[in-house]
Design an enzyme around this catalytic site. Structure first.
Site, PDB file in Angstrom:
ATOM      1  N   LYS A  57       5.760   5.457 -10.497  1.00  0.00           N
ATOM      2  CA  LYS A  57       4.455   5.387  -9.826  1.00  0.00           C
ATOM      3  C   LYS A  57       3.329   5.097 -10.830  1.00  0.00           C
ATOM      4  CE  LYS A  57       5.780   8.196  -5.886  1.00  0.00           C
ATOM      5  NZ  LYS A  57       6.079   9.571  -5.439  1.00  0.00           N
TER       6      LYS A  57
ATOM      7  N   GLU B 223       0.820  -1.217   0.000  1.00  0.00           N
ATOM      8  CA  GLU B 223       0.000   0.000   0.000  1.00  0.00           C
ATOM      9  C   GLU B 223       0.850   1.261   0.000  1.00  0.00           C
ATOM     10  OE1 GLU B 223      -3.692   0.276  -0.165  1.00  0.00           O
ATOM     11  OE2 GLU B 223      -2.522   1.884  -0.997  1.00  0.00           O
TER      12      GLU B 223
ATOM     13  N   ASP C 117      10.630   9.334 -11.049  1.00  0.00           N
ATOM     14  CA  ASP C 117       9.860   8.895  -9.884  1.00  0.00           C
ATOM     15  C   ASP C 117       8.374   8.801 -10.234  1.00  0.00           C
ATOM     16  OD1 ASP C 117       9.450   8.562  -6.829  1.00  0.00           O
ATOM     17  OD2 ASP C 117       8.182  10.281  -7.308  1.00  0.00           O
TER      18      ASP C 117
END
Lengths: 360, 360
Positions: B243, B168, B239
């Site tokens: 994601k 998570e 980054d």
């Protein structure tokens, strides 16, 4: 069985394969009811097409309509379409006189309850859900009433019976709010929330921002199908207050009654002030709040100017939004954009899967 | 065991009673590891205070540090504080040489993995998680690498072993995203998403909006502790791309590699254009996108001007936001506000509860 009920049936039909293959669910509708069609039960199952045809026939239904004669709501077995025949049909289904008889005759495993809100005592929805749970069926509701008037009683009853009482669609339609906390935020302590939970006032305020007086803005919202014929419950903040109460009761364990919520609607707002606030980029919204204060939860509904950069300021039209303040997550905002009846139906089907699905 | 690890231990301590009473969980840390302290295992359990003291001693740790001598990371049994003694302590714990030996010696039921991202091949995190699952332990990670490089393999391995692979905190810290889809959105088909997932560029763009050149804005972000010493992975969109890949792989079942994501960073943005865009109310943001197109998923990361009233425009500072487009819910936006290390720790503890908790 109204608009939401039809959407639930269509969704269950559309997702039949996934329900079976991914959640091990095969379903059969063994009863259907509305004021106009009465309590129709047939344990061997009604076809989806029959239910939709019945609901279409009854769609002229208004609140307060009497329970109809059997013939009015008749269905035929099989896949034939009673609409097409042009003549009243004999009902092959056993007719029952009330919710308890109906649930028993239908041998229901699950009740889906979608009566409209009664903000005085939550009836008859509370009694429908009580009857289902007492008969050993899961109860799923899109109605805020049972949550606000009987959450504790119904939750305990469900637990005793080993059944579920679920109501995801009661606030923000199918957007996960209750299941978000129940399933994904273990241990989290909700300290407070702020939100925009009534779309009618949101649309009416938008009309006032472009220069319409309140009455005209309401009329426009009615033409858009957003406001009801009598929009008092929205304009006076009742609908929002019931939603705040439902969230505070379930998510914060608060013992709060609707009358205890500070409530101010939008009727007394000066239209010029509404225009100016929007022009300044800090528009008026009917803001719902709840926060822990000492041992209790304080809650309010009132028009507030929302500051620039606040996530609530970006909520327009029929969208809703709630910002949660939690102990270990400083801020979590959920926004629902322009939902339709399908979103409400989706929340009920999600509850259905939570109640009876299994990992396949 | 670094900042996040410390926060996890503190959170597990703070919630010890609730973990036991509400989820039937009693926990014991039987191993702790970092580059500096090495692989420390003690199946009879380390005290939380010992772990925090060890982690504090090792907190000067830098990436690339060698595995230390045993004495360096020594702990004592009981509740004594090795910090206080002022002299190197003898280690009463068995030292192990690699992750597999360590997991075996610790007799771990659960691994919590929090190494930093390696965007070339996801190692050594992938190997850590593989080792845990193969040894019959649940694997929980805050690292995006294993999701992007080995989700399918690790998911299948976890399934074979009857264990969980949960992550998570890999995207948007502890904000429920993966669990939102897994637990609360059954049947929903994700058609696409749009989001702001990199806080460094968000803070740098805010600096440019008030007139700073890129280098100064980066420096300010570094002073705020938001940007790293080498901020290239943020400024060049790496980054954010990782994601996007993680979300597309897990939530959309996409087979997408990082290099396949269209990627443009913020280095080439004209500072004057950034200022003007903000003044016009349609600021530049590094926007992440993915959408189904034919049989595949197209994804991109690039600076875009966000229109007025878009929920993405209200995302400032270190906040993140993602807007999901689903089949039965037209739009669902999740915003995370100003998270700290506690939020990341919370996501890992939530995963821990999902893995080993039971309804009490």
């Amino acid at each position: 069985m109204g608009n939401v009920g039809r959407a639930v049936v269509r969704l269950l039909q559309a997702k039949e394969k996934e329900l079976r293959e991914r959640y091990g669910i095969e379903w059969r509708a063994t009863g259907v009811a509305s004021r106009r069609m009465g309590w129709i039960a047939r344990p061997e199952g009604l076809e989806a097409e029959e239910i939709l045809a019945l609901a279409n026939r009854a769609s002229g239904e208004k609140q307060g309509g009497a329970v109809p004669k059997v013939r009015d709501a008749a269905v035929q077995g099989g896949r034939s379409n009673p609409e097409a025949s042009g003549v009243p049909l004999q009902a092959p289904t056993p007719q029952t006189k009330d919710v308890r008889e109906w649930i028993a005759a239908a041998r229901a495993d699950v009740l889906m309850e979608m009566t409209p809100l009664n903000r005085v005592d939550g009836q008859p929805a509370v009694e429908h859900i009580r009857a289902a749970l007492e008969a050993g069926a899961h109860a799923i509701s899109a109605n805020k009433g049972p949550v606000v008037f009987a959450h504790e009683e119904l939750r305990k009853l469900a637990q005793e019976k080993g059944k579920k009482f679920l109501f995801e669609s009661a606030v923000m339609d199918g957007t996960p709010i209750f299941s978000l906390f129940r399933e994904t935020l273990p241990l989290a302590e909700l300290r407070g929330f702020r939100g925009i939970l009534n779309s009618t006032t949101n649309v009416v305020l938008a009309g006032m921002e472009v220069g319409l007086p309140l009455e005209e803005a309401v009329k426009r919202a009615q033409e858009l199908g957003v406001a009801e014929t009598d929009p008092s419950d929205d304009l006076d903040g009742w609908d929002a207050a019931v939603k705040v109460a439902a969230l505070a009761i379930v998510l914060m364990g608060a013992k709060v009654r609707i009358e205890e919520i500070e409530r101010e609607g939008i009727r007394r707002l000066d239209p010029a002030a509404v225009r100016e606030a929007r022009a300044a980029g800090t528009p008026y919204k009917l803001v719902c709040r709840a926060e822990r204060a000492g041992g209790r939860v304080r809650a309010s509904v009132r028009p507030e100017r929302v500051p620039l950069g606040d996530p609530l300021a970006a909520v327009n039209g029929t969208s809703s939004c709630v910002h949660f303040h939690l102990d270990f997550l400083p801020g979590l905002t959920i926004v629902e954009h322009a939902p339709g009846v399908e979103a409400t139906a989706y929340g009920m089907v999600a509850d259905f899967i939570h109640a009876v699905g299994k990992e396949v």
